[in-house]
Design a protein around this motif. Structure first.
Motif, mmCIF file in Angstrom:
data_model
loop_
_atom_site.group_PDB
_atom_site.id
_atom_site.type_symbol
_atom_site.label_atom_id
_atom_site.label_comp_id
_atom_site.label_asym_id
_atom_site.label_seq_id
_atom_site.Cartn_x
_atom_site.Cartn_y
_atom_site.Cartn_z
ATOM 1 N N ARG A 54 0.828 -1.199 0.000
ATOM 2 C CA ARG A 54 0.000 0.000 0.000
ATOM 3 C C ARG A 54 0.865 1.252 0.000
ATOM 4 N NH1 ARG A 54 -4.104 -1.223 -2.301
ATOM 5 N NH2 ARG A 54 -4.707 0.918 -1.827
ATOM 6 N N ARG A 55 0.322 2.325 -0.493
ATOM 7 C CA ARG A 55 1.017 3.612 -0.551
ATOM 8 C C ARG A 55 0.366 4.593 0.420
ATOM 9 N NH1 ARG A 55 -0.078 5.090 -6.320
ATOM 10 N NH2 ARG A 55 0.934 7.048 -5.730
ATOM 11 N N ASP A 56 0.104 4.126 1.642
ATOM 12 C CA ASP A 56 -0.630 4.943 2.607
ATOM 13 C C ASP A 56 0.231 5.400 3.774
ATOM 14 O OD1 ASP A 56 -0.242 2.565 3.870
ATOM 15 O OD2 ASP A 56 -2.376 2.034 4.034
ATOM 16 N N GLY A 57 1.541 5.219 3.676
ATOM 17 C CA GLY A 57 2.403 5.648 4.767
ATOM 18 C C GLY A 57 2.307 4.776 5.995
ATOM 19 N N ALA A 58 1.714 3.598 5.869
ATOM 20 C CA ALA A 58 1.578 2.651 6.985
ATOM 21 C C ALA A 58 0.888 3.293 8.182
ATOM 22 C CB ALA A 58 2.954 2.091 7.376
ATOM 23 N N LEU A 59 -0.116 4.114 7.914
ATOM 24 C CA LEU A 59 -0.848 4.746 9.016
ATOM 25 C C LEU A 59 -1.740 3.745 9.741
ATOM 26 C CD1 LEU A 59 -1.896 8.080 7.249
ATOM 27 C CD2 LEU A 59 0.001 7.724 8.844
ATOM 28 N N LEU A 60 -2.405 2.882 8.983
ATOM 29 C CA LEU A 60 -3.259 1.830 9.551
ATOM 30 C C LEU A 60 -3.192 0.622 8.610
ATOM 31 C CD1 LEU A 60 -6.610 3.577 10.669
ATOM 32 C CD2 LEU A 60 -4.859 2.572 12.148
ATOM 33 N N PRO A 61 -3.378 -0.573 9.154
ATOM 34 C CA PRO A 61 -3.504 -1.735 8.261
ATOM 35 C C PRO A 61 -4.610 -1.480 7.250
ATOM 36 C CG PRO A 61 -3.287 -2.450 10.538
ATOM 37 C CD PRO A 61 -3.457 -0.965 10.583
ATOM 38 N N GLN A 62 -4.424 -1.946 6.017
ATOM 39 C CA GLN A 62 -5.351 -1.604 4.947
ATOM 40 C C GLN A 62 -6.770 -2.142 5.165
ATOM 41 O OE1 GLN A 62 -3.098 -3.469 1.747
ATOM 42 N NE2 GLN A 62 -4.715 -4.999 1.487
ATOM 43 N N GLU A 63 -6.906 -3.199 5.974
ATOM 44 C CA GLU A 63 -8.262 -3.726 6.214
ATOM 45 C C GLU A 63 -8.951 -3.019 7.378
ATOM 46 O OE1 GLU A 63 -5.254 -6.235 8.428
ATOM 47 O OE2 GLU A 63 -5.514 -5.434 6.390
ATOM 48 N N ASP A 64 -8.247 -2.074 8.014
ATOM 49 C CA ASP A 64 -8.841 -1.340 9.138
ATOM 50 C C ASP A 64 -9.148 0.098 8.722
ATOM 51 O OD1 ASP A 64 -8.474 -3.607 10.632
ATOM 52 O OD2 ASP A 64 -6.647 -2.889 11.635
ATOM 53 N N SER A 65 -10.124 0.675 9.419
ATOM 54 C CA SER A 65 -10.406 2.100 9.265
ATOM 55 C C SER A 65 -10.414 2.703 10.654
ATOM 56 C CB SER A 65 -11.753 2.330 8.561
ATOM 57 O OG SER A 65 -12.824 1.827 9.362
ATOM 58 N N GLY A 66 -10.116 3.993 10.730
ATOM 59 C CA GLY A 66 -10.100 4.618 12.053
ATOM 60 C C GLY A 66 -9.606 6.053 11.966
ATOM 61 N N GLN A 67 -9.628 6.709 13.124
ATOM 62 C CA GLN A 67 -9.225 8.111 13.214
ATOM 63 C C GLN A 67 -7.699 8.191 13.219
ATOM 64 O OE1 GLN A 67 -11.749 10.087 13.116
ATOM 65 N NE2 GLN A 67 -11.037 12.134 13.702
ATOM 66 N N VAL A 68 -7.149 9.055 12.403
ATOM 67 C CA VAL A 68 -5.695 9.226 12.342
ATOM 68 C C VAL A 68 -5.380 10.710 12.216
ATOM 69 C CG1 VAL A 68 -5.291 6.973 11.251
ATOM 70 C CG2 VAL A 68 -5.613 9.008 9.822
ATOM 71 N N THR A 69 -4.160 11.042 12.544
ATOM 72 C CA THR A 69 -3.606 12.376 12.257
ATOM 73 C C THR A 69 -2.432 12.157 11.328
ATOM 74 O OG1 THR A 69 -4.305 13.311 14.378
ATOM 75 C CG2 THR A 69 -2.506 14.429 13.235
ATOM 76 N N ALA A 70 -2.539 12.721 10.153
ATOM 77 C CA ALA A 70 -1.508 12.509 9.139
ATOM 78 C C ALA A 70 -0.884 13.840 8.740
ATOM 79 C CB ALA A 70 -2.097 11.823 7.903
ATOM 80 N N VAL A 71 0.418 13.806 8.548
ATOM 81 C CA VAL A 71 1.176 14.983 8.090
ATOM 82 C C VAL A 71 1.737 14.651 6.719
ATOM 83 C CG1 VAL A 71 3.170 16.466 8.508
ATOM 84 C CG2 VAL A 71 1.754 15.708 10.429
ATOM 85 N N GLY A 72 1.598 15.580 5.773
ATOM 86 C CA GLY A 72 2.112 15.329 4.432
ATOM 87 C C GLY A 72 2.087 16.582 3.589
ATOM 88 N N CYS A 73 2.391 16.382 2.313
ATOM 89 C CA CYS A 73 2.454 17.485 1.356
ATOM 90 C C CYS A 73 1.144 17.527 0.573
ATOM 91 C CB CYS A 73 3.644 17.268 0.421
ATOM 92 S SG CYS A 73 3.878 18.562 -0.812
ATOM 93 N N LEU A 74 0.452 18.638 0.639
ATOM 94 C CA LEU A 74 -0.831 18.763 -0.057
ATOM 95 C C LEU A 74 -0.584 19.096 -1.526
ATOM 96 C CD1 LEU A 74 -3.911 18.705 0.511
ATOM 97 C CD2 LEU A 74 -3.792 21.210 0.541
ATOM 98 N N VAL A 75 -1.093 18.263 -2.425
ATOM 99 C CA VAL A 75 -0.946 18.464 -3.872
ATOM 100 C C VAL A 75 -2.286 18.163 -4.545
ATOM 101 C CG1 VAL A 75 1.520 17.872 -3.867
ATOM 102 C CG2 VAL A 75 -0.185 16.068 -4.202
ATOM 103 N N ARG A 76 -2.364 18.469 -5.818
ATOM 104 C CA ARG A 76 -3.536 18.075 -6.587
ATOM 105 C C ARG A 76 -3.482 16.578 -6.847
ATOM 106 N NH1 ARG A 76 -6.323 22.428 -8.014
ATOM 107 N NH2 ARG A 76 -5.239 24.430 -8.250
#
Length: 215
Positions: A28-50
């Motif tokens: 996955r290309r999600d920054g390993a914030l959560l396992p892909q089969e899980d959903s939940g509240q997160v705080t993510a920092v990144g670069c905002l682009v189109r």
């Protein structure tokens, strides 16, 4: 027999390759914030682009590229850039965080619900439903102070050479005593003889005159 063995080996290698390539493709290309089969509240920092700036992004949505777990106190650079294959999340409902184009190319912090994604295609980006949004403060680290070169030991000045002794005055050479000048022998006895004769003549005349007077 030999052909069967080679055919069997090829099948095993092919099957092994399929098994090993499959998980790599599903990365996955999600920054390993959560396992892909899980959903939940997160705080993510990144670069905002189109969305079009990253592979799999949607042209009518923002994307949070290079996501990592937050929150963070600051970032060392004001702007950011991404490559098309960078990790990314699709930003959903940006209006709830009052996200505008003014934040494009900036480091941002988004808190929200990260949706699960069971699709094995890594280009099918996970969605981050925005709850809050803010720009991350930029703190540029100070440049390391230049190390002053070590002081070189000062070479001792050579002892001054002794002043040359003044030459002792030489005694004046003795003045040579001038020899008495010898007069040239230019005199002659003739004048003396003439004078004596003249005197004798005068005496004789005087004596004769005296005798004449008495006679």
């Amino acid at each position: 027999m030999t052909h069967r063995y080679l055919y069997g080996a090829a099948v095993v290698v092919f099957a092994f390759g399929v098994v090993t390539v499959g998980p790599a493709y599903a990365q996955r290309r999600d920054g390993a914030l959560l396992p892909q089969e899980d959903s939940g509240q997160v705080t993510a920092v990144g670069c905002l682009v189109r969305g079009t700036a990253v592979r799999g992004g949607k042209k009518d949505k923002y994307a949070l590229a290079r996501p990592k777990k937050g929150p963070v106190a600051s970032v060392p650079e004001a702007t950011c850039t991404v490559d098309p294959g960078a990790d990314a999340l699709t930003v959903d409902n940006p209006e709830k965080g009052k996200i505008t184009d003014a934040a494009l190319g900036r480091w941002v912090e988004i808190t929200g619900r990260l949706e699960r994604e069971t699709d094995k295609d890594p280009d099918n980006l996970r969605e981050l439903d925005v709850a809050t949004f803010k720009l991350v403060p930029v703190v540029i680290p100070p440049k390391p102070a230049a190390t002053a070169p070590a002081a070189q030991p000062r070479a001792e000045a050579p002892a001054p050479a002794p002043a040359p002794r003044a030459a002792e005055p030489m005694a004046p050479a003795p003045t040579p005593t001038p020899e008495p000048r010898k007069l040239p022998k230019t005199g002659s006895q003739l004048p003396a003889i003439g004078l004596a004769g003249l005197l004798s003549l005068a005496a004789g005349l005087t004596l004769r005159s005296f005798r004449l007077r008495r006679g």
